[in-house]
Scaffold this motif. Structure first.
Motif, PDB file in Angstrom:
ATOM      1  N   SER A   1      11.139 -21.465  29.082  1.00 52.08           N
ATOM      2  CA  SER A   1      11.155 -20.037  28.734  1.00 52.08           C
ATOM      3  C   SER A   1      10.384 -19.196  29.753  1.00 52.08           C
ATOM      4  CB  SER A   1      10.578 -19.822  27.326  1.00 52.08           C
ATOM      5  OG  SER A   1       9.241 -20.268  27.241  1.00 52.08           O
ATOM      6  N   LEU A   2       9.221 -19.678  30.222  1.00 52.55           N
ATOM      7  CA  LEU A   2       8.479 -18.909  31.219  1.00 52.55           C
ATOM      8  C   LEU A   2       9.211 -18.886  32.559  1.00 52.55           C
ATOM      9  CD1 LEU A   2       4.727 -19.861  30.605  1.00 52.55           C
ATOM     10  CD2 LEU A   2       6.076 -18.021  29.608  1.00 52.55           C
ATOM     11  N   ALA A   3       9.853 -19.997  32.909  1.00 51.13           N
ATOM     12  CA  ALA A   3      10.616 -20.042  34.162  1.00 51.13           C
ATOM     13  C   ALA A   3      11.791 -19.069  34.117  1.00 51.13           C
ATOM     14  CB  ALA A   3      11.107 -21.456  34.428  1.00 51.13           C
ATOM     15  N   LEU A   4      12.527 -19.062  33.018  1.00 55.11           N
ATOM     16  CA  LEU A   4      13.675 -18.159  32.892  1.00 55.11           C
ATOM     17  C   LEU A   4      13.229 -16.702  32.863  1.00 55.11           C
ATOM     18  CD1 LEU A   4      15.845 -20.158  30.315  1.00 55.11           C
ATOM     19  CD2 LEU A   4      16.232 -19.920  32.783  1.00 55.11           C
ATOM     20  N   GLY A   5      12.107 -16.433  32.207  1.00 52.12           N
ATOM     21  CA  GLY A   5      11.562 -15.077  32.211  1.00 52.12           C
ATOM     22  C   GLY A   5      11.154 -14.646  33.608  1.00 52.12           C
ATOM     23  N   GLY A   6      10.525 -15.564  34.365  1.00 50.29           N
ATOM     24  CA  GLY A   6      10.152 -15.261  35.740  1.00 50.29           C
ATOM     25  C   GLY A   6      11.361 -15.023  36.623  1.00 50.29           C
ATOM     26  N   LEU A   7      12.413 -15.820  36.407  1.00 53.32           N
ATOM     27  CA  LEU A   7      13.657 -15.648  37.169  1.00 53.32           C
ATOM     28  C   LEU A   7      14.299 -14.300  36.860  1.00 53.32           C
ATOM     29  CD1 LEU A   7      15.904 -16.734  39.000  1.00 53.32           C
ATOM     30  CD2 LEU A   7      16.872 -17.907  37.005  1.00 53.32           C
ATOM     31  N   PHE A   8      14.330 -13.928  35.592  1.00 51.87           N
ATOM     32  CA  PHE A   8      14.917 -12.650  35.183  1.00 51.87           C
ATOM     33  C   PHE A   8      14.145 -11.482  35.801  1.00 51.87           C
ATOM     34  CE2 PHE A   8      15.769  -9.117  32.288  1.00 51.87           C
ATOM     35  CZ  PHE A   8      17.148  -9.225  32.096  1.00 51.87           C
ATOM     36  N   ALA A   9      12.813 -11.554  35.744  1.00 50.31           N
ATOM     37  CA  ALA A   9      11.986 -10.492  36.326  1.00 50.31           C
ATOM     38  C   ALA A   9      12.222 -10.388  37.824  1.00 50.31           C
ATOM     39  CB  ALA A   9      10.511 -10.763  36.037  1.00 50.31           C
ATOM     40  N   ALA A  10      12.265 -11.539  38.511  1.00 47.53           N
ATOM     41  CA  ALA A  10      12.449 -11.542  39.962  1.00 47.53           C
ATOM     42  C   ALA A  10      13.824 -10.990  40.349  1.00 47.53           C
ATOM     43  CB  ALA A  10      12.273 -12.958  40.501  1.00 47.53           C
ATOM     44  N   LEU A  11      14.852 -11.318  39.577  1.00 47.34           N
ATOM     45  CA  LEU A  11      16.187 -10.790  39.857  1.00 47.34           C
ATOM     46  C   LEU A  11      16.236  -9.281  39.657  1.00 47.34           C
ATOM     47  CD1 LEU A  11      18.487 -13.539  38.270  1.00 47.34           C
ATOM     48  CD2 LEU A  11      18.319 -12.945  40.697  1.00 47.34           C
ATOM     49  N   SER A  12      15.544  -8.794  38.645  1.00 50.31           N
ATOM     50  CA  SER A  12      15.530  -7.344  38.416  1.00 50.31           C
ATOM     51  C   SER A  12      14.865  -6.618  39.581  1.00 50.31           C
ATOM     52  CB  SER A  12      14.813  -7.018  37.101  1.00 50.31           C
ATOM     53  OG  SER A  12      13.404  -7.148  37.215  1.00 50.31           O
ATOM     54  N   ILE A  13      13.830  -7.231  40.155  1.00 50.32           N
ATOM     55  CA  ILE A  13      13.107  -6.611  41.273  1.00 50.32           C
ATOM     56  C   ILE A  13      13.942  -6.662  42.551  1.00 50.32           C
ATOM     57  CG2 ILE A  13      11.087  -6.854  42.775  1.00 50.32           C
ATOM     58  CD1 ILE A  13       9.636  -8.008  40.205  1.00 50.32           C
ATOM     59  N   THR A  14      14.531  -7.812  42.834  1.00 47.33           N
ATOM     60  CA  THR A  14      15.256  -7.980  44.102  1.00 47.33           C
ATOM     61  C   THR A  14      16.630  -7.311  44.102  1.00 47.33           C
ATOM     62  OG1 THR A  14      15.981 -10.168  43.305  1.00 47.33           O
ATOM     63  CG2 THR A  14      14.058 -10.093  44.764  1.00 47.33           C
ATOM     64  N   THR A  15      17.201  -7.047  42.928  1.00 45.39           N
ATOM     65  CA  THR A  15      18.470  -6.294  42.872  1.00 45.39           C
ATOM     66  C   THR A  15      18.235  -4.801  42.660  1.00 45.39           C
ATOM     67  OG1 THR A  15      18.679  -6.732  40.485  1.00 45.39           O
ATOM     68  CG2 THR A  15      19.805  -8.263  41.984  1.00 45.39           C
ATOM     69  N   HIS A  16      16.961  -4.391  42.596  1.00 51.09           N
ATOM     70  CA  HIS A  16      16.572  -2.982  42.421  1.00 51.09           C
ATOM     71  C   HIS A  16      17.090  -2.425  41.088  1.00 51.09           C
ATOM     72  CE1 HIS A  16      16.733  -2.772  47.145  1.00 51.09           C
ATOM     73  NE2 HIS A  16      15.812  -3.617  46.692  1.00 51.09           N
ATOM     74  N   THR A  17      16.904  -3.200  40.026  1.00 57.14           N
ATOM     75  CA  THR A  17      17.382  -2.786  38.691  1.00 57.14           C
ATOM     76  C   THR A  17      16.320  -3.027  37.620  1.00 57.14           C
ATOM     77  OG1 THR A  17      18.408  -4.966  38.409  1.00 57.14           O
ATOM     78  CG2 THR A  17      19.832  -3.195  39.222  1.00 57.14           C
ATOM     79  N   GLU A  18      15.069  -2.738  37.938  1.00 55.29           N
ATOM     80  CA  GLU A  18      13.993  -3.055  36.991  1.00 55.29           C
ATOM     81  C   GLU A  18      14.153  -2.338  35.649  1.00 55.29           C
ATOM     82  OE1 GLU A  18      13.680  -2.380  40.488  1.00 55.29           O
ATOM     83  OE2 GLU A  18      11.516  -1.985  40.615  1.00 55.29           O
ATOM     84  N   VAL A  19      14.586  -1.076  35.699  1.00 51.65           N
ATOM     85  CA  VAL A  19      14.747  -0.324  34.446  1.00 51.65           C
ATOM     86  C   VAL A  19      16.026  -0.739  33.731  1.00 51.65           C
ATOM     87  CG1 VAL A  19      14.973   1.977  33.432  1.00 51.65           C
ATOM     88  CG2 VAL A  19      13.405   1.614  35.349  1.00 51.65           C
ATOM     89  N   LEU A  20      17.101  -0.948  34.471  1.00 53.76           N
ATOM     90  CA  LEU A  20      18.345  -1.430  33.863  1.00 53.76           C
ATOM     91  C   LEU A  20      18.143  -2.767  33.172  1.00 53.76           C
ATOM     92  CD1 LEU A  20      21.441  -0.956  33.526  1.00 53.76           C
ATOM     93  CD2 LEU A  20      21.749  -2.314  35.611  1.00 53.76           C
ATOM     94  N   ALA A  21      17.192  -3.562  33.651  1.00 55.05           N
ATOM     95  CA  ALA A  21      16.916  -4.871  33.052  1.00 55.05           C
ATOM     96  C   ALA A  21      16.503  -4.752  31.585  1.00 55.05           C
ATOM     97  CB  ALA A  21      15.823  -5.590  33.837  1.00 55.05           C
ATOM     98  N   VAL A  22      15.929  -3.618  31.215  1.00 56.38           N
ATOM     99  CA  VAL A  22      15.540  -3.402  29.815  1.00 56.38           C
ATOM    100  C   VAL A  22      16.784  -3.418  28.918  1.00 56.38           C
ATOM    101  CG1 VAL A  22      14.462  -1.780  28.201  1.00 56.38           C
ATOM    102  CG2 VAL A  22      13.480  -2.124  30.480  1.00 56.38           C
ATOM    103  N   VAL A  23      17.907  -2.938  29.452  1.00 54.76           N
ATOM    104  CA  VAL A  23      19.168  -2.969  28.708  1.00 54.76           C
ATOM    105  C   VAL A  23      19.794  -4.353  28.787  1.00 54.76           C
ATOM    106  CG1 VAL A  23      21.460  -1.941  28.465  1.00 54.76           C
ATOM    107  CG2 VAL A  23      19.532  -0.521  29.206  1.00 54.76           C
ATOM    108  N   LEU A  24      19.856  -4.908  29.996  1.00 56.60           N
ATOM    109  CA  LEU A  24      20.468  -6.235  30.173  1.00 56.60           C
ATOM    110  C   LEU A  24      19.742  -7.305  29.360  1.00 56.60           C
ATOM    111  CD1 LEU A  24      21.027  -6.101  34.039  1.00 56.60           C
ATOM    112  CD2 LEU A  24      22.824  -6.112  32.295  1.00 56.60           C
ATOM    113  N   GLY A  25      18.444  -7.172  29.234  1.00 61.61           N
ATOM    114  CA  GLY A  25      17.662  -8.110  28.428  1.00 61.61           C
ATOM    115  C   GLY A  25      17.245  -7.504  27.107  1.00 61.61           C
ATOM    116  N   GLY A  26      18.118  -6.697  26.544  1.00 58.57           N
ATOM    117  CA  GLY A  26      17.779  -5.939  25.339  1.00 58.57           C
ATOM    118  C   GLY A  26      17.320  -6.775  24.170  1.00 58.57           C
ATOM    119  N   LEU A  27      17.923  -7.952  23.985  1.00 55.03           N
ATOM    120  CA  LEU A  27      17.511  -8.804  22.861  1.00 55.03           C
ATOM    121  C   LEU A  27      16.062  -9.242  23.029  1.00 55.03           C
ATOM    122  CD1 LEU A  27      18.303 -10.451  20.293  1.00 55.03           C
ATOM    123  CD2 LEU A  27      18.708 -12.360  21.849  1.00 55.03           C
TER     124      LEU A  27
END
Length: 366
Positions: A268-294
């Motif tokens: 779970s921590l690895a997947l969370g870290g991967l999700f955070a890193a992808l949001s940063i490197t794709t320049h979608t940190e705020v959009l990630a709040v929707v993509l990871g809405g659950l």
């Protein structure tokens, strides 16, 4: 496309083959999960279920991406991107903290592992390393791995450059630490029912695979018409996200109710870290709040429950995170899990619509 399919295939095979091998090993070592006593009483029967399943998930993603990178090097002499390695670092470093936590739990035979202070210190060190390297290290296509600011989709809503480069780096380090801590804990909180975190993560990473793949065909300077992105090596990011989809899918085969193994904090921590890193490197940190809405919903339920109880000594939910609330309302575990998967699918769909709408507007087509 071939490289993406290779990554998908290898990651899927590793989890389908490797997970039962890990289950047998953990059984022999008697490394079973210890269930929290204040949780739903129906979960006590899960005591002793093998844990540390995140080891296979991490291995599958690394081997899947590695096989894809090897193919691209042999076929096109295309060397692995720095950005992808940085994202893998974020995933594996957070997974390492989770592994230490899981291992401490099974060794002490209780549901108390790495201390909260120790976990936050580790997250701070690794997140800070990621942030600094993402801004300063050169990349293949010349675009930095991250932008010093807060981005919705590509464009920064808030730029940290207003007070100079040094201040921008400091503010970005703080921002990345917040994102890493928030998303790792969000994924960790969601990992409370059989298959919930694995299935929801699979859906979330489908969203990021599609976004990164789209960005790879609309890069600035590549000659494509329409809105373009200044993202570093998005094809590699799409492959990483696709490998995560396959790894979660393969793991889910053994993690559905009744689960034969849990991913634990290692997963779970690895997947969370991967999700955070992808949001940063794709320049979608705020959009990630929707993509990871659950995951946001799960975290908010926990924050509301704790905050409201401290103020009034009363509870908003029967139990938090919110998936336990619905269990105590009489929903079967499988019902909660499938309906929460459906909710995450809706969040990802909305996120993709927002992403594509932004491209249409930026391209002057809407």
């Amino acid at each position: 496309m071939i490289s993406l399919l290779i990554g998908l295939g290898v990651s899927l095979i590793v989890t389908l083959v490797g997970t039962p091998l890990l289950i047998n090993l953990v059984h022999k070592l008697h490394y079973g999960q210890y269930i929290r006593q204040d949780g739903p009483q129906s979960h006590l029967v899960k005591r002793g279920t093998p844990t540390l399943g995140g080891v296979v998930i991490n291995l599958a993603i690394v081997l899947g991406w590695g096989a894809s990178a090897l193919y691209r090097y042999i076929a096109y002499r295309d060397v692995p991107s720095w950005t992808a390695l940085l994202v893998l670092f974020a995933m594996l470093s957070m997974g390492l903290l989770g592994f230490i936590d899981d291992f401490a739990k099974v060794r002490k035979k209780q549901n108390e592992g790495l201390s909260v202070g120790g976990k936050f210190f580790g997250q701070f060190v690794f997140a800070t390393m990621f942030a600094v390297l993402a801004l300063l290290m050169p990349t293949k296509n010349g675009f930095p791995s991250a932008q010093a600011g807060i981005s919705f989709i590509e464009h920064r809503i808030i730029s940290f450059e207003f007070a100079g480069r040094a201040v921008a780096i400091v503010l970005f380090v703080i921002w990345v630490n917040f994102l890493m801590t928030a998303w790792t804990n969000a994924f960790n909180l969601t990992d409370g029912l059989d298959g919930l975190a694995a299935g929801s993560s699979m859906v979330a990473f489908i969203g990021y695979a599609m976004i990164a793949y789209w960005e790879s065909y609309h890069l600035k300077g590549a000659g494509h018409s329409g809105f373009a992105y200044s993202v570093s090596d998005p094809q590699d990011l799409a492959i990483l996200a696709a490998c995560a989809v396959a790894a979660c899918f393969g793991f889910l085969w053994y993690n559905t109710n009744p689960a034969k193994i849990f991913m634990g904090d290692t997963g779970s921590l690895a997947l969370g870290g991967l999700f955070a890193a992808l949001s940063i490197t794709t320049h979608t940190e705020v959009l990630a709040v929707v993509l990871g809405g659950l995951f946001v919903m799960e975290t908010c339920s926990d924050v509301i429950q704790v905050g409201y109880f401290k103020m009034t000594h009363k509870r908003v939910f029967k139990m938090a995170p919110i998936h336990h609330h619905f269990e105590l309302c009489g929903w079967q575990e499988n019902t909660v899990v499938v309906r929460f998967w459906m909710i995450e699918m809706l969040f990802v769909l909305v996120g993709l619509v927002l992403f594509y709408s932004n491209w249409l507007v930026g391209s002057g087509l809407f």
